[in-house]
Design a protein around this motif. Structure first.
Motif, PDB file in Angstrom:
ATOM      1  N   GLY A 624      51.594  51.486  70.404  1.00  0.00           N
ATOM      2  CA  GLY A 624      52.225  51.204  69.121  1.00  0.00           C
ATOM      3  C   GLY A 624      53.122  49.993  69.100  1.00  0.00           C
ATOM      4  O   GLY A 624      54.011  49.905  68.243  1.00  0.00           O
ATOM      5  N   GLY A 625      52.922  49.053  70.014  1.00  0.00           N
ATOM      6  CA  GLY A 625      53.726  47.839  70.022  1.00  0.00           C
ATOM      7  C   GLY A 625      55.031  47.953  70.769  1.00  0.00           C
ATOM      8  O   GLY A 625      55.818  46.990  70.794  1.00  0.00           O
ATOM      9  N   GLU A 626      55.295  49.106  71.382  1.00  0.00           N
ATOM     10  CA  GLU A 626      56.531  49.273  72.157  1.00  0.00           C
ATOM     11  C   GLU A 626      56.446  48.476  73.451  1.00  0.00           C
ATOM     12  O   GLU A 626      55.428  48.483  74.138  1.00  0.00           O
ATOM     13  CB  GLU A 626      56.753  50.753  72.480  1.00  0.00           C
ATOM     14  CG  GLU A 626      58.071  51.038  73.180  1.00  0.00           C
ATOM     15  CD  GLU A 626      58.302  52.524  73.403  1.00  0.00           C
ATOM     16  OE1 GLU A 626      59.451  52.911  73.632  1.00  0.00           O
ATOM     17  OE2 GLU A 626      57.316  53.295  73.340  1.00  0.00           O
ATOM     18  N   LYS A 627      57.532  47.754  73.806  1.00  0.00           N
ATOM     19  CA  LYS A 627      57.557  46.965  75.029  1.00  0.00           C
ATOM     20  C   LYS A 627      57.309  47.869  76.230  1.00  0.00           C
ATOM     21  O   LYS A 627      57.889  48.954  76.333  1.00  0.00           O
ATOM     22  CB  LYS A 627      58.885  46.239  75.188  1.00  0.00           C
ATOM     23  CG  LYS A 627      59.156  45.211  74.086  1.00  0.00           C
ATOM     24  CD  LYS A 627      58.088  44.134  74.058  1.00  0.00           C
ATOM     25  CE  LYS A 627      58.335  43.104  72.974  1.00  0.00           C
ATOM     26  NZ  LYS A 627      57.245  42.106  72.888  1.00  0.00           N
ATOM     27  N   GLN A 628      56.438  47.404  77.147  1.00  0.00           N
ATOM     28  CA  GLN A 628      55.994  48.234  78.259  1.00  0.00           C
ATOM     29  C   GLN A 628      56.413  47.647  79.610  1.00  0.00           C
ATOM     30  O   GLN A 628      56.490  46.433  79.791  1.00  0.00           O
ATOM     31  CB  GLN A 628      54.470  48.381  78.234  1.00  0.00           C
ATOM     32  CG  GLN A 628      53.949  49.151  77.041  1.00  0.00           C
ATOM     33  CD  GLN A 628      54.327  50.615  77.069  1.00  0.00           C
ATOM     34  OE1 GLN A 628      53.954  51.351  77.986  1.00  0.00           O
ATOM     35  NE2 GLN A 628      55.072  51.054  76.067  1.00  0.00           N
ATOM     36  N   ASP A 629      56.649  48.542  80.546  1.00  0.00           N
ATOM     37  CA  ASP A 629      56.901  48.246  81.961  1.00  0.00           C
ATOM     38  C   ASP A 629      55.673  48.773  82.704  1.00  0.00           C
ATOM     39  O   ASP A 629      55.449  49.981  82.759  1.00  0.00           O
ATOM     40  CB  ASP A 629      58.189  48.961  82.382  1.00  0.00           C
ATOM     41  CG  ASP A 629      58.431  48.951  83.883  1.00  0.00           C
ATOM     42  OD1 ASP A 629      57.624  48.377  84.633  1.00  0.00           O
ATOM     43  OD2 ASP A 629      59.442  49.538  84.309  1.00  0.00           O
ATOM     44  N   ILE A 630      54.859  47.868  83.251  1.00  0.00           N
ATOM     45  CA  ILE A 630      53.521  48.211  83.743  1.00  0.00           C
ATOM     46  C   ILE A 630      53.408  47.901  85.228  1.00  0.00           C
ATOM     47  O   ILE A 630      53.738  46.797  85.662  1.00  0.00           O
ATOM     48  CB  ILE A 630      52.442  47.424  82.959  1.00  0.00           C
ATOM     49  CG1 ILE A 630      52.492  47.784  81.468  1.00  0.00           C
ATOM     50  CG2 ILE A 630      51.057  47.675  83.533  1.00  0.00           C
ATOM     51  CD1 ILE A 630      51.682  46.859  80.586  1.00  0.00           C
ATOM     52  N   GLU A 631      52.951  48.884  86.015  1.00  0.00           N
ATOM     53  CA  GLU A 631      52.631  48.646  87.416  1.00  0.00           C
ATOM     54  C   GLU A 631      51.128  48.415  87.548  1.00  0.00           C
ATOM     55  O   GLU A 631      50.329  49.153  86.962  1.00  0.00           O
ATOM     56  CB  GLU A 631      53.065  49.829  88.287  1.00  0.00           C
ATOM     57  CG  GLU A 631      54.576  49.986  88.385  1.00  0.00           C
ATOM     58  CD  GLU A 631      54.996  51.064  89.373  1.00  0.00           C
ATOM     59  OE1 GLU A 631      54.172  51.400  90.258  1.00  0.00           O
ATOM     60  OE2 GLU A 631      56.123  51.563  89.253  1.00  0.00           O
ATOM     61  N   TRP A 632      50.756  47.406  88.330  1.00  0.00           N
ATOM     62  CA  TRP A 632      49.358  47.006  88.443  1.00  0.00           C
ATOM     63  C   TRP A 632      49.052  46.657  89.893  1.00  0.00           C
ATOM     64  O   TRP A 632      49.947  46.445  90.716  1.00  0.00           O
ATOM     65  CB  TRP A 632      49.072  45.791  87.547  1.00  0.00           C
ATOM     66  CG  TRP A 632      49.969  44.628  87.877  1.00  0.00           C
ATOM     67  CD1 TRP A 632      51.184  44.337  87.344  1.00  0.00           C
ATOM     68  CD2 TRP A 632      49.721  43.625  88.879  1.00  0.00           C
ATOM     69  NE1 TRP A 632      51.723  43.226  87.941  1.00  0.00           N
ATOM     70  CE2 TRP A 632      50.850  42.767  88.891  1.00  0.00           C
ATOM     71  CE3 TRP A 632      48.682  43.384  89.762  1.00  0.00           C
ATOM     72  CZ2 TRP A 632      50.935  41.677  89.755  1.00  0.00           C
ATOM     73  CZ3 TRP A 632      48.769  42.292  90.635  1.00  0.00           C
ATOM     74  CH2 TRP A 632      49.889  41.452  90.615  1.00  0.00           C
ATOM     75  N   LEU A 633      47.765  46.554  90.205  1.00  0.00           N
ATOM     76  CA  LEU A 633      47.336  46.059  91.508  1.00  0.00           C
ATOM     77  C   LEU A 633      45.946  45.461  91.359  1.00  0.00           C
ATOM     78  O   LEU A 633      45.244  45.704  90.369  1.00  0.00           O
ATOM     79  CB  LEU A 633      47.357  47.166  92.563  1.00  0.00           C
ATOM     80  CG  LEU A 633      46.480  48.400  92.347  1.00  0.00           C
ATOM     81  CD1 LEU A 633      45.094  48.193  92.956  1.00  0.00           C
ATOM     82  CD2 LEU A 633      47.135  49.632  92.966  1.00  0.00           C
ATOM     83  N   THR A 634      45.559  44.669  92.340  1.00  0.00           N
ATOM     84  CA  THR A 634      44.204  44.118  92.362  1.00  0.00           C
ATOM     85  C   THR A 634      43.554  44.442  93.700  1.00  0.00           C
ATOM     86  O   THR A 634      44.217  44.550  94.730  1.00  0.00           O
ATOM     87  CB  THR A 634      44.200  42.590  92.175  1.00  0.00           C
ATOM     88  OG1 THR A 634      44.801  41.961  93.329  1.00  0.00           O
ATOM     89  CG2 THR A 634      44.953  42.184  90.934  1.00  0.00           C
TER      90      THR A 634
END
Length: 658
Positions: A624-634
Motif C-alpha cells: 500500500g505504498g508504506e515505506k519498507q525495510d527489506i532484507e535480500w540476498l543473491t
C-alpha cells in the motif's frame, strides 16, 4: 530564502554522511546540472568583463570562470562546466558563475533550443547524443584536476574516450576522470589507458554524523569494551567504543566508530526516537561527564552534551504509568503452514515477519524469489509453555522486587529462563510433524530457523535484532534445539527491556518459528525505500550490501557497500565500499564460517542495483505504498527476498529535534 536554507541543510546532511566514512560518494551538488538544485559555496561575484565561454582553457580562464560548489561543510571545490559539441568537436568551457546549468548555457548561446526533460533525454541517456556535458574541477585532496559527469549519465566507453581526448587537447593540465556512479566505474575499467579515480578519493574525513537527531536527558556511561561490566539502565546515554549488535532501550547513543543507518542499533534508535550519532572522539571529549546526568542534543550539524538535573521520581512514575499494550495472537491455529499460503492478515497466527513474507511469496513479483519455508504458529509455543510452567516462572520474576529494580538480576534470571526452555523436552507429536515435513520437502538442505513474534514489526515498534535467528541448521536434533532457541529468545534481555519500555505485556508475547530453506548467498544486505539522508528526495532508495551472508550488514560492526539509487533517472550514488576483508558462508557441518573476502571492491553491479530498486518499489506497492525495510540476498544471479517490514522512523523530518 528560508526554503533554500532548508535545502542546504538537507544536502549538507547527505554529504556529511559521505565524509564521515571516507565515503565513495558523488553528491548531486558536486556533479552536473541536472533537474536537481546545486548548492554553491560563497564565491566571487560574476565579473561582467569575463566572456560567456572559452574554447581553450588556461589556468587564468579557469580561475575566472569557476564556481565554488559545496561538497560538505568542510570542502568547497572550484569547477567549470564544459559542453563538448560532438557535431564539430568544439569544447565550450562555460562561465559557471554566470550560468548555473548546462541547459541554460546551451540555450543562451543558441547551441540548442531543447529544455527540461527533452534536453535531459537527448544529452544524458542517448548514446548518439550531440553534447557531452560535465564539469572540470580542481580536487584539493588529490592536488590535480578531474572531470566528471552526472551520476545518471549513461556514458559508454566510446563517449568517455572522446571526452578525455577533447578535454586534454583543449585544457592546460593533465586530467583524471572522476567516476560518479557504478556504471561510470565499469565504463572506465574498459579503457586501460584512461587515468581515473573513484569519488571517495576526493573527499576528506570528518568526525561527526547524525544517525538519528533528537534530544534526551539521562546518565552518561562510557563502554570501552563489550560486553559492558554492568547491564544498562533505562536512563543511560551510552558512549560505545565498540558497536554492539543490539542493546536494551537507552536514552541516547554515541558511537566512536562509523556505522550504517540500517544496522540493528540505529533501527532500534529510530524506533525508540532517541538521539544517535557517530562522534569519533566522544570518549575523550566527554569523559569528564561520565556517570553524571546530562542533556544530549543531536542535530544534523553537531551535538551538545551538557550537565543536567536528575529526572525526578514523579517523572519516572509518569513514564511507567502508560497502559499496557496487548499484541494480538490467534492461539487456535495449529497447522504447520507453508509461506506461500500465508497473507499479511495472518500476522495474528505467524507474526509479521512470516506473514509479510508470505504476502510477497504469494504475489509472485517478477524477478523475485522468496526461499521456500513453513511456519510453526504461536499455538505450539503456548502449548509448550503451558506444559512446562513457563508463564508461572515469568510471573514470579515480574513480581520479584529485585528483578524489577536491578538490571543485573534481570539479565541473570532471563538467561536461566532461556536455558530452561532450550533444555525442556520437545512435544513428540510436533517433533514428528516438523521432521516429516523437513525430510519430505527439504531433505539435504540447510535451514534458517527464524523468529516471527507478535511483538516485532509493529507500526511503532520494530524489534530489529531483538530475537534470535539460527542459520544453516543441519540434522534433526539441531533443528529441535534451534526451534526451542528461537522460542527462548523472546526472553532475551534486550527484548525484555525493549518491551518494557514500549509497555508491551510480556505474557501476551508469542513466538512463531519460520523454518526456511537456506540460500548460501553470494551477496546480501538490507534496503529501505527512502533516502535516510534527505527526506526531500522522494525517489531515493538506500541499499546496503556485503559479499556472502548478510548477518554482518545488520550487525553494524563492518561498513557495508552503501548506495542511493534513483529509479527514475536510473542513477546510483555509491556512498561506501564494503569492508569485506572476511565474509560469512555456510559450513558443511552446519552453521557458518568465516573465509577471506575481497575488500574495497564493488559488491553490486549496475544491473543488480537496478533490479533491487525495481523489486523494492514492487514490494512497497504491494504493502500500500508504506515505506519498507527489506532484507535480500543473491545467489548465482538470482534475487531472493527474505524479509519486508515497515520502516520505522519516529523523526518526522531528518534533523528535527524534539
Amino acid at each position: 530564502m528560508r526554503a533554500f536554507c532548508a535545502l542546504c541543510r538537507a544536502v549538507r546532511c547527505h554529504l556529511a554522511w559521505s565524509l564521515a566514512l571516507l565515503l565513495f560518494c558523488v553528491s548531486v551538488v558536486g556533479a552536473q546540472s541536472v533537474p536537481s538544485a546545486a548548492v554553491d559555496a560563497a564565491a566571487p561575484a560574476d565579473d561582467p568583463t569575463a566572456p560567456d565561454y572559452v574554447t581553450r582553457l588556461t589556468r587564468a580562464d579557469f580561475d575566472r570562470l569557476a564556481r565554488l560548489t559545496s561538497q560538505g561543510k568542510e570542502l568547497a571545490v572550484p569547477g567549470v562546466m564544459f559542453v563538448i559539441d560532438r557535431a564539430d568537436g568544439r569544447v565550450y568551457y562555460a562561465n559557471s558563475r554566470r550560468f548555473r546549468f548546462h541547459s541554460d548555457f546551451a540555450r543562451a548561446t543558441y547551441l540548442t533550443l531543447d529544455a527540461g526533460d527533452v534536453f535531459l533525454r537527448h544529452n544524458y541517456t542517448n548514446e548518439r547524443r550531440r553534447f557531452l556535458l560535465g564539469t572540470l574541477t580542481f580536487q584539493p585532496r588529490l592536488e590535480r584536476f578531474t572531470y566528471e559527469f552526472w551520476e545518471g549519465d549513461l556514458l559508454t566507453p566510446t563517449l568517455l574516450a572522446e571526452a578525455h581526448q577533447r578535454l586534454t587537447a583543449t585544457g592546460f593540465a593533465p586530467l583524471t576522470f572522476k567516476a560518479n556512479a557504478r556504471r561510470h566505474e565499469e565504463v572506465a575499467a574498459q579503457l586501460p589507458d584512461l587515468p581515473w579515480v573513484r569519488a571517495e578519493a576526493t573527499l576528506p574525513e570528518t568526525t561527526f554524523l547524525a544517525l538519528n537527531p533528537g534530544r534526551a536527558v539521562g546518565v552518561l556511561r562510557l563502554v570501552e569494551q563489550l560486553p559492558p561490566e554492568q547491564p544498562f539502565e533505562r536512563e543511560d546515554i551510552v558512549i560505545f567504543k565498540e558497536t554492539p549488535l543490539s542493546t536494551p532501550p537507552l536514552r541516547g547513543i554515541l558511537v566512536t566508530q562509523p556505522g550504517a543507518p540500517l544496522s540493528h542499533l540505529n533501527l532500534l534508535a529510530k524506533g525508540w526516537g532517541i538521539p544517535n550519532a557517530y562522534v569519533k572522539d566522544a570518549d575523550v571529549r566527554f569523559r569528564s561527564l561520565v556517570n553524571r546526568w546530562v542533556t544530549l542534543v543531536v542535530t544534523d550539524d553537531g551535538i551538545t552534551l551538557e550537565p543536567a538535573e536528575q529526572i525526578t521520581e514523579s517523572e519516572r512514575e509518569r513514564e511507567l504509568s502508560r497502559e499496557l499494550r496487548l499484541p494480538r495472537a490467534d492461539l487456535r491455529w495449529r497447522a504447520l503452514t507453508d509461506l506461500y499460503r500465508q497473507r499479511a492478515r495472518d500476522v495474528v497466527r505467524f507474526g509479521a515477519k512470516s506473514a509479510n513474507l508470505g504476502e510477497v511469496a504469494q504475489a509472485r513479483l517478477p524477478g523475485i524469489i522468496v526461499p521456500r519455508g513453513f511456519t510453526i504458529p504461536f499455538a505450539h509455543y503456548k502449548a509448550f509453555a503451558d506444559r512446562h510452567g513457563i508463564e508461572a516462572r515469568v510471573l514470579a520474576l515480574l513480581n520479584d522486587e529485585q528483578f524489577h529494580h536491578d538490571p543485573q538480576t534481570r539479565q541473570v534470571e532471563l538467561a536461566k529462563l532461556r536455558d530452561f526452555i532450550v533444555a525442556a523436552p520437545f512435544d513428540r507429536a510436533l517433533r514428528r510433524a516438523v521432521l516429516a515435513k523437513v525430510h519430505r520437502e527439504y531433505r539435504g538442505r540447510g535451514l534458517f530457523v527464524r523468529s516471527s513474534t507478535n511483538a516485532e514489526d509493529l507500526p511503532d515498534f520494530s524489534g530489529a535484532g531483538l530475537y534470535t535467528t539460527v542459520p544453516n541448521v543441519i540434522g534433526d536434533e539441531a533443528l529441535m534445539t534451534a526451534i526451542k532457541t528461537v522460542w527462548a529468545s523472546i526472553w532475551n534481555f534486550e527484548a525484555f527491556e525493549a518491551r518494557e519500555a514500549a509497555r508491551i505485556d510480556h505474557l501476551a508475547v508469542y513466538p512463531a518459528v519460520l523454518i526456511q530453506e537456506g540460500i548460501n548467498a553470494d551477496s546480501a544486505g538490507v534496503l529501505i525505500t527512502t533516502n535516510p539522508f534527505d527526506r526531500r528526495d522522494a525517489e531515493g532508495i538506500y541499499i546496503n550490501a556485503k559479499r556472502g551472508l548478510g548477518l554482518r550488514v545488520v550487525e553494524g560492526r563492518r561498513i557495508p557497500e552503501q548506495i542511493i539509487y534513483r529509479p527514475q533517472s536510473d542513477a546510483a550514488l555509491v556512498l561506501t565500499r564494503a569492508d569485506d576483508e572476511t565474509i560469512l558462508t555456510f559450513d558443511v557441518k552446519g552453521g557458518v564460517r568465516e573465509v577471506a573476502g575481497v575488500p574495497d571492491q564493488p559488491v553490486l553491479t549496475a544491473d543488480l542495483i537496478r533490479r533491487l530498486g525495481q523489486a523494492a518499489l514492487a514490494i512497497e506497492r504491494l504493502f500500500g505504498g508504506e515505506k519498507q525495510d527489506i532484507e535480500w540476498l543473491t545467489y548465482r544471479g538470482q534475487l531472493y527476498i527474505v524479509q519486508s517490514r515497515p520502516f520505522i522512523d519516529r523523526n518526522r523530518r531528518l534533523g528535527a529535534v524534539r
